[in-house]
Write a protein that holds these residues in place. Sequence first.
Motif, short mmCIF file in Angstrom:
data_model
loop_
_atom_site.label_atom_id
_atom_site.label_comp_id
_atom_site.label_asym_id
_atom_site.label_seq_id
_atom_site.Cartn_x
_atom_site.Cartn_y
_atom_site.Cartn_z
N MET A 32 0.83 -1.21 0.00
CA MET A 32 0.00 0.00 0.00
C MET A 32 0.86 1.26 0.00
O MET A 32 0.55 2.23 -0.69
N GLN A 33 1.93 1.24 0.78
CA GLN A 33 2.81 2.40 0.80
C GLN A 33 3.48 2.59 -0.56
O GLN A 33 3.66 3.73 -1.02
N LYS A 34 3.82 1.48 -1.20
CA LYS A 34 4.43 1.56 -2.54
C LYS A 34 3.45 2.17 -3.54
O LYS A 34 3.83 2.97 -4.40
N GLU A 35 2.16 1.80 -3.42
CA GLU A 35 1.15 2.35 -4.31
C GLU A 35 1.00 3.86 -4.08
O GLU A 35 0.86 4.64 -5.05
N LEU A 36 1.03 4.27 -2.83
CA LEU A 36 1.00 5.70 -2.52
C LEU A 36 2.20 6.42 -3.14
O LEU A 36 2.06 7.52 -3.69
N GLN A 37 3.35 5.80 -3.03
CA GLN A 37 4.57 6.38 -3.59
C GLN A 37 4.46 6.52 -5.11
O GLN A 37 4.86 7.55 -5.67
N ASN A 38 3.89 5.51 -5.76
CA ASN A 38 3.71 5.57 -7.21
C ASN A 38 2.79 6.72 -7.61
O ASN A 38 3.06 7.42 -8.60
N GLN A 39 1.72 6.91 -6.83
CA GLN A 39 0.80 7.99 -7.15
C GLN A 39 1.43 9.36 -6.91
O GLN A 39 1.18 10.31 -7.66
N LEU A 40 2.26 9.46 -5.90
CA LEU A 40 2.98 10.71 -5.66
C LEU A 40 3.96 10.97 -6.80
O LEU A 40 4.10 12.12 -7.26
N ASN A 41 4.63 9.90 -7.26
CA ASN A 41 5.57 10.06 -8.37
C ASN A 41 4.87 10.55 -9.64
O ASN A 41 5.43 11.33 -10.42
N GLU A 42 3.65 10.08 -9.86
CA GLU A 42 2.90 10.44 -11.07
C GLU A 42 2.32 11.85 -11.01
O GLU A 42 2.24 12.54 -12.03
N ASN A 43 1.93 12.27 -9.81
CA ASN A 43 1.16 13.52 -9.70
C ASN A 43 1.84 14.61 -8.87
O ASN A 43 1.31 15.72 -8.79
N GLY A 44 2.96 14.29 -8.25
CA GLY A 44 3.65 15.27 -7.42
C GLY A 44 5.13 15.34 -7.72
O GLY A 44 5.59 14.87 -8.77
N SER A 45 5.88 15.89 -6.79
CA SER A 45 7.32 16.04 -6.99
C SER A 45 8.09 15.57 -5.76
O SER A 45 8.04 16.19 -4.70
#
Length: 254
Positions: free
Chosen positions: A169-182
């Motif tokens: 779950m934390q990895k999925e959060l990280q992926n979404q941050l990578n896609e939409n944030g900095s």
Amino acid sequence: MIKFFRKIRKKTLSENKFGKYLTYAIGEIILVVIGILIALSINNHNNNRQQRKIEQAYLLSLQSEFKTNLEKINNCLTENYNQVKAVENMLTLFDDNVRDTISEKEISNIIFSVFKGVPTFIPSKGVLTDIISSGNLNLIQNEKLRQEIASFDSTLDLLKIQEVSTHEMQKELQNQLNENGSVRKVLINRGFNFEHRSISDNASNKKVFGLIKFENTLLDYYLTINATNGQRFFGGIKEQIEQILVDLDSEIIK
């Protein structure tokens, strides 16, 4: 004593007194049996003493090992509690009234606190593994303690499944941050210096808190780590370790 019976037996045979001979022969057999039983009793007593010495050595080693494990699980409980609080803090950023009142640096600090790591319980099991693999678990006389020790591994298996789920779950959060944030923005605000400029230097991580998918994933993560401190996982393991230590103490000869 046996020589005495033999002399009598020879005398009775020479005197042709078969009845007396039979009596003395039986007496001689009884003496031999008694001698064997005494020898076996002494041998069993020595074996039992040796086994009890081995048991006490195991109990002392287990006590030391489980004290270490208690310290480790307490650290995990504390770290996971802090992680829960960090996620709760991040969830407030989905409120426009909160998000618009704090700086990019504060947002970076909140993001970093959530992604800095997931507590993982890595128990010390050297003594426990040796006792079970060597077949010496039965040397521990207390049946309740034997069962507690034997079931400890199965409890850890259940926790491992939970920890894998948490990491995913934390990895999925990280992926979404990578896609939409900095991520670079987070690092800069945390004091990391880059030699060259980047297109993300002026980016804002506030926009990721306007995404429903990111919020839903964060909520799933929150529920999972919140449950990890409960009775099925960290909390239950702590109680199990504490009970094992109580039972170990009662079996150790002071």
